[in-house]
Design a protein around this motif. Structure first.
Motif, PDB file in Angstrom:
ATOM      1  N   THR A  35     101.871   9.889  49.826  1.00 46.64           N
ATOM      2  CA  THR A  35     101.373  10.438  48.564  1.00 46.64           C
ATOM      3  C   THR A  35     100.148   9.676  48.081  1.00 46.64           C
ATOM      4  O   THR A  35      99.978   8.487  48.383  1.00 46.64           O
ATOM      5  N   ARG A  36      99.303  10.378  47.367  1.00 52.37           N
ATOM      6  CA  ARG A  36      98.134   9.773  46.729  1.00 52.37           C
ATOM      7  C   ARG A  36      98.157  10.222  45.280  1.00 52.37           C
ATOM      8  O   ARG A  36      98.253  11.410  45.001  1.00 52.37           O
ATOM      9  N   ASN A  37      98.090   9.268  44.376  1.00 56.89           N
ATOM     10  CA  ASN A  37      98.162   9.553  42.940  1.00 56.89           C
ATOM     11  C   ASN A  37      99.411  10.365  42.593  1.00 56.89           C
ATOM     12  O   ASN A  37      99.373  11.273  41.773  1.00 56.89           O
ATOM     13  N   GLY A  38     100.514  10.067  43.271  1.00 57.93           N
ATOM     14  CA  GLY A  38     101.782  10.711  42.975  1.00 57.93           C
ATOM     15  C   GLY A  38     101.963  12.094  43.573  1.00 57.93           C
ATOM     16  O   GLY A  38     102.998  12.716  43.375  1.00 57.93           O
ATOM     17  N   LYS A  39     100.978  12.573  44.314  1.00 59.38           N
ATOM     18  CA  LYS A  39     101.070  13.913  44.897  1.00 59.38           C
ATOM     19  C   LYS A  39     101.049  13.812  46.423  1.00 59.38           C
ATOM     20  O   LYS A  39     100.315  13.007  46.977  1.00 59.38           O
ATOM     21  N   PRO A  40     101.832  14.661  47.110  1.00 58.68           N
ATOM     22  CA  PRO A  40     101.813  14.646  48.573  1.00 58.68           C
ATOM     23  C   PRO A  40     100.399  14.856  49.097  1.00 58.68           C
ATOM     24  O   PRO A  40      99.686  15.746  48.649  1.00 58.68           O
ATOM     25  N   SER A  41      99.981  14.015  50.044  1.00 59.91           N
ATOM     26  CA  SER A  41      98.632  14.093  50.584  1.00 59.91           C
ATOM     27  C   SER A  41      98.640  14.427  52.077  1.00 59.91           C
ATOM     28  O   SER A  41      97.920  15.313  52.518  1.00 59.91           O
ATOM     29  N   VAL A  42      99.450  13.719  52.853  1.00 57.50           N
ATOM     30  CA  VAL A  42      99.549  13.968  54.287  1.00 57.50           C
ATOM     31  C   VAL A  42     100.998  13.793  54.736  1.00 57.50           C
ATOM     32  O   VAL A  42     101.796  13.168  54.057  1.00 57.50           O
ATOM     33  N   VAL A  43     101.282  14.352  55.912  1.00 59.98           N
ATOM     34  CA  VAL A  43     102.604  14.197  56.511  1.00 59.98           C
ATOM     35  C   VAL A  43     102.414  13.617  57.904  1.00 59.98           C
ATOM     36  O   VAL A  43     101.591  14.109  58.678  1.00 59.98           O
ATOM     37  N   VAL A  44     103.163  12.586  58.216  1.00 60.89           N
ATOM     38  CA  VAL A  44     103.115  11.954  59.537  1.00 60.89           C
ATOM     39  C   VAL A  44     104.330  12.450  60.315  1.00 60.89           C
ATOM     40  O   VAL A  44     105.459  12.361  59.832  1.00 60.89           O
ATOM     41  N   VAL A  45     104.069  13.015  61.499  1.00 56.41           N
ATOM     42  CA  VAL A  45     105.147  13.484  62.362  1.00 56.41           C
ATOM     43  C   VAL A  45     104.988  12.853  63.737  1.00 56.41           C
ATOM     44  O   VAL A  45     103.907  12.391  64.094  1.00 56.41           O
ATOM     45  N   SER A  46     106.060  12.875  64.516  1.00 55.33           N
ATOM     46  CA  SER A  46     105.988  12.332  65.871  1.00 55.33           C
ATOM     47  C   SER A  46     105.080  13.212  66.719  1.00 55.33           C
ATOM     48  O   SER A  46     104.870  14.396  66.431  1.00 55.33           O
ATOM     49  N   ALA A  47     104.550  12.632  67.789  1.00 55.50           N
ATOM     50  CA  ALA A  47     103.708  13.392  68.712  1.00 55.50           C
ATOM     51  C   ALA A  47     104.501  14.547  69.322  1.00 55.50           C
ATOM     52  O   ALA A  47     103.972  15.646  69.510  1.00 55.50           O
ATOM     53  N   GLU A  48     105.762  14.324  69.607  1.00 48.83           N
ATOM     54  CA  GLU A  48     106.613  15.380  70.173  1.00 48.83           C
ATOM     55  C   GLU A  48     106.747  16.554  69.199  1.00 48.83           C
ATOM     56  O   GLU A  48     106.616  17.718  69.571  1.00 48.83           O
ATOM     57  N   GLU A  49     106.967  16.254  67.911  1.00 48.19           N
ATOM     58  CA  GLU A  49     107.071  17.303  66.896  1.00 48.19           C
ATOM     59  C   GLU A  49     105.752  18.049  66.758  1.00 48.19           C
ATOM     60  O   GLU A  49     105.723  19.273  66.643  1.00 48.19           O
ATOM     61  N   TRP A  50     104.633  17.324  66.787  1.00 44.73           N
ATOM     62  CA  TRP A  50     103.316  17.955  66.682  1.00 44.73           C
ATOM     63  C   TRP A  50     103.088  18.909  67.854  1.00 44.73           C
ATOM     64  O   TRP A  50     102.592  20.014  67.676  1.00 44.73           O
ATOM     65  N   GLN A  51     103.456  18.478  69.064  1.00 42.11           N
ATOM     66  CA  GLN A  51     103.307  19.331  70.247  1.00 42.11           C
ATOM     67  C   GLN A  51     104.115  20.621  70.092  1.00 42.11           C
ATOM     68  O   GLN A  51     103.645  21.700  70.442  1.00 42.11           O
TER      69      GLN A  51
END
Length: 88
Positions: A35-51
């Motif tokens: 989150t940035r300034n209390g709001k969701p900004s990015v989501v980190v997922v595993s490489a397997e999930e991204w694929q």
């Protein structure tokens, strides 16, 4: 500094920077929101999930052949209007 809002899957930018290895480790199990300034900004997922999310699923031809409109006997006609005059 990790926030505890969403079952330990949400991080502040500062917390994610300080504990990047932990964010990456947890992303192997479940998406991690930063989150940035209390709001969701990015989501980190595993490489397997991204694929899995970005993998191509068949060809355009297969998609069109599987369309529920296939064989619907649609009467599609092209308009034969004159082009617009774009000169000012």
């Amino acid at each position: 500094m990790q926030t505890s809002t969403h079952d330990d899957m949400s991080w502040t930018v500062a917390g994610a920077k300080a504990k990047l290895s932990e964010v990456m480790e947890r992303a192997q199990l479940a998406p991690q929101t930063i989150t940035r300034n209390g709001k969701p900004s990015v989501v980190v997922v595993s490489a397997e999930e991204w694929q899995k999310k970005t993998a191509r699923r068949g060809s355009l031809a297969e998609f069109l052949l599987a369309s529920p409109l296939r064989g619907a006997d649609l009467d599609l006609q092209r308009q034969h209007d004159e082009p617009r005059d774009l000169s000012l």
